[in-house]
Design a protein around this motif. Structure first.
Motif, mmCIF file in Angstrom:
data_model
loop_
_atom_site.group_PDB
_atom_site.id
_atom_site.type_symbol
_atom_site.label_atom_id
_atom_site.label_comp_id
_atom_site.label_asym_id
_atom_site.label_seq_id
_atom_site.Cartn_x
_atom_site.Cartn_y
_atom_site.Cartn_z
ATOM 1 N N TRP A 1 -58.081 10.298 29.704
ATOM 2 C CA TRP A 1 -56.800 10.139 29.014
ATOM 3 C C TRP A 1 -56.886 9.038 27.965
ATOM 4 O O TRP A 1 -57.627 8.061 28.135
ATOM 5 N N SER B 1 -52.452 9.258 16.509
ATOM 6 C CA SER B 1 -51.711 10.273 17.257
ATOM 7 C C SER B 1 -51.362 11.459 16.366
ATOM 8 O O SER B 1 -51.531 12.613 16.764
ATOM 9 N N ARG C 1 -52.599 15.318 16.887
ATOM 10 C CA ARG C 1 -51.613 16.401 17.044
ATOM 11 C C ARG C 1 -51.838 17.491 16.004
ATOM 12 O O ARG C 1 -51.566 18.649 16.242
ATOM 13 N N PRO D 1 -57.033 18.445 16.925
ATOM 14 C CA PRO D 1 -57.335 17.769 18.195
ATOM 15 C C PRO D 1 -58.775 17.286 18.365
ATOM 16 O O PRO D 1 -59.095 16.663 19.379
ATOM 17 N N ALA E 1 -58.433 16.926 22.090
ATOM 18 C CA ALA E 1 -57.324 16.193 22.701
ATOM 19 C C ALA E 1 -56.109 17.100 22.828
ATOM 20 O O ALA E 1 -55.731 17.781 21.879
ATOM 21 N N GLU E 2 -55.525 17.084 24.009
ATOM 22 C CA GLU E 2 -54.317 17.872 24.261
ATOM 23 C C GLU E 2 -53.134 16.919 24.408
ATOM 24 O O GLU E 2 -53.135 16.043 25.275
ATOM 25 N N PHE E 3 -52.137 17.084 23.544
ATOM 26 C CA PHE E 3 -50.926 16.260 23.618
ATOM 27 C C PHE E 3 -50.215 16.579 24.923
ATOM 28 O O PHE E 3 -49.963 17.735 25.244
ATOM 29 N N TRP E 4 -49.905 15.559 25.708
ATOM 30 C CA TRP E 4 -49.375 15.733 27.047
ATOM 31 C C TRP E 4 -47.919 15.276 27.072
ATOM 32 O O TRP E 4 -47.637 14.101 26.897
ATOM 33 N N ASP F 1 -47.562 8.055 23.313
ATOM 34 C CA ASP F 1 -48.086 9.400 23.108
ATOM 35 C C ASP F 1 -49.322 9.492 23.995
ATOM 36 O O ASP F 1 -50.237 8.668 23.882
ATOM 37 N N PHE G 1 -52.545 11.724 25.575
ATOM 38 C CA PHE G 1 -53.446 12.846 25.336
ATOM 39 C C PHE G 1 -54.436 12.958 26.484
ATOM 40 O O PHE G 1 -54.996 11.952 26.925
#
Length: 159
Positions: free
Chosen positions: A54, A64, A68, A71, A96-99, A123, A125
């Motif tokens: 993370w 960020s 977004r 990724p 990277a996955e925005f969580w 933010d 990820f």
């Protein structure tokens, strides 16, 4: 792309080494891609937790916004000596996955560290991995161990 746990199950020794290098100094560098495709280097504090990797950052920070939009990332540990004879070097690349559901992660973070950031000021990820690399010095050789998803591990020694 592999989760950190999936990678670690396949390559436990490499995963342990890389994770230890990132744990040695919480600060690391992340490379992201700007709108025009140019690279951007920023500081982050990666966190290996719950079988995942993370990173958190200020909302709407440039890094960020980069992630977004695109990724792809590369993450590099803090290398403390030029010779790398003491500890070695570690790099991770992937996506990277925005969580958006931060509740479980933040609860577990608080239980581990006592730190409880405001969810609205973070933010978050989750990083999945496509490449993991370690560089160490063994005797008079520099040893590069690289794992690529679907291709396994390759070892190259250079004098």
């Amino acid at each position: 792309m592999a989760t950190w746990a999936e990678f670690a199950a396949e390559q436990p020794d490499l995963a342990a080494f890389v994770q230890s290098r990132f744990a040695a100094d919480r600060h690391a560098l992340i490379a992201t891609l700007r709108k025009d495709g140019a690279p951007r280097i920023s500081g982050v504090e990666p966190d290996f937790a719950r079988g995942d990797l993370w990173v958190g950052m200020m909302p709407a920070s440039l890094k960020s916004l980069d992630l977004r939009r695109d990724p792809r990332f590369s993450l590099h540990c803090n290398t403390t000596t030029a010779s790398m004879t003491e500890a070695g070097d570690a790099k991770i690349s992937g996506s990277a996955e925005f969580w958006t559901d931060k509740t479980d992660y933040l609860k577990e973070l608080f239980e581990r560290t006592g730190w409880q950031p405001n969810p609205d000021e973070l933010d978050l990820f989750r990083l999945t991995v496509t490449e993991v690399v370690s560089i160490t010095v063994e005797g008079d050789e520099m040893v590069v161990l690289s794992w690529r998803e679907g291709k396994g591990t390759r070892r190259v020694a250079k004098k």
